[in-house]
Design an enzyme around this catalytic site. Sequence first.
Site, PDB file in Angstrom:
ATOM      1  N   LYS A  68       9.519  10.858  93.168  1.00 14.13           N
ATOM      2  CA  LYS A  68       9.906  11.928  92.248  1.00 14.13           C
ATOM      3  C   LYS A  68      10.006  13.262  92.998  1.00 14.13           C
ATOM      4  O   LYS A  68       9.797  13.340  94.212  1.00 14.13           O
ATOM      5  CB  LYS A  68       8.897  12.019  91.107  1.00 14.13           C
ATOM      6  CG  LYS A  68       8.778  10.736  90.296  1.00 14.13           C
ATOM      7  CD  LYS A  68      10.126  10.287  89.724  1.00 14.13           C
ATOM      8  CE  LYS A  68       9.993   9.149  88.722  1.00 14.13           C
ATOM      9  NZ  LYS A  68       9.542   7.884  89.319  1.00 14.13           N
ATOM     10  N   ASN A  69      10.301  14.342  92.272  1.00 17.09           N
ATOM     11  CA  ASN A  69      10.520  15.650  92.907  1.00 17.09           C
ATOM     12  C   ASN A  69       9.274  16.194  93.588  1.00 17.09           C
ATOM     13  O   ASN A  69       9.368  17.038  94.488  1.00 17.09           O
ATOM     14  CB  ASN A  69      11.023  16.662  91.874  1.00 17.09           C
ATOM     15  CG  ASN A  69      12.397  16.306  91.342  1.00 17.09           C
ATOM     16  OD1 ASN A  69      13.084  15.445  91.882  1.00 17.09           O
ATOM     17  ND2 ASN A  69      12.815  16.971  90.276  1.00 17.09           N
TER      18      ASN A  69
END
Length: 283
Positions: free
Chosen positions: A183-184
């Site tokens: 994820k980010n």
Amino acid sequence: MSAPFIPFARPVVDEAMVAAVADTLRSRWLASGPQVAAFEAALSAYVGGRPVRTFTSATGAMEVALALLAVGPGDEVVTPAQSFFASANVIERAGARAVFVDVDLATRNVDLAAAAAAVTPRTKALLPVHYNAPLDPVALGAFRERHGVRILEDAALAIGSRAGGRPVGATGDLVSFSFHPNKNMTTIEGGALVLNDAAEAAAAEKLRFHGIARLPDGTRDVEMAGGKYNLSDVCARLGLAQLARLDEWCRARERLAAHYFACLEGDDLLAPERLPPRHNPGH
């Protein structure tokens, strides 16, 4: 000669983050403690001050959210057909029925007209997923008001994104984030849930840790059958360091996406109706 291996995810973990985690290990406080509290406060500030509680995964956060919404046997939850398995799994594990609807071709977000058509007297909630573009908070708010259902946003992919000029999570009903390494930002494993008020946050705390409530006299009592989803201080300390660089990394991802779309311009697979809004000249 075989092609070079391309890793599925390669999160940035620099030496300062390694040192911060090492300091937490040396502190001897490894389970949920001061670092979790600090991380939750930082996440809350990031989404405009709404209460945030962390979990061992976004899946755990969504399971707790559905429990907060009293979703159970006999209920239906409308959700998009395109998503990771977790979005539907949590509905089924709650004893409810996942009702799948189609998505918009460009955003891959739930088609709210199709979702509206799927609402029945048994519909308890809508569980939409932020996919190629952030969900429209105004449209979600109108849907909730019109159909009288609660909304749990699966924002696993969307931490750091903005919708309507505000960070995803700053508006809406319940919003879950993932901090898996792809994820980010990451906490190794982990997730978070954005809640509406202190009462919901307190209920989420009980549900994530055995249903235990702390009484005024300092003792504890078990008030419900809770689970075990609390994040560790080690993971939270990494999350604090990652959150500090989240906006920088999101800007870098946007530059890379723009580069890819520019290189692929004119390809039949990227017809205008298939492009996310930000990369579609017609939007």
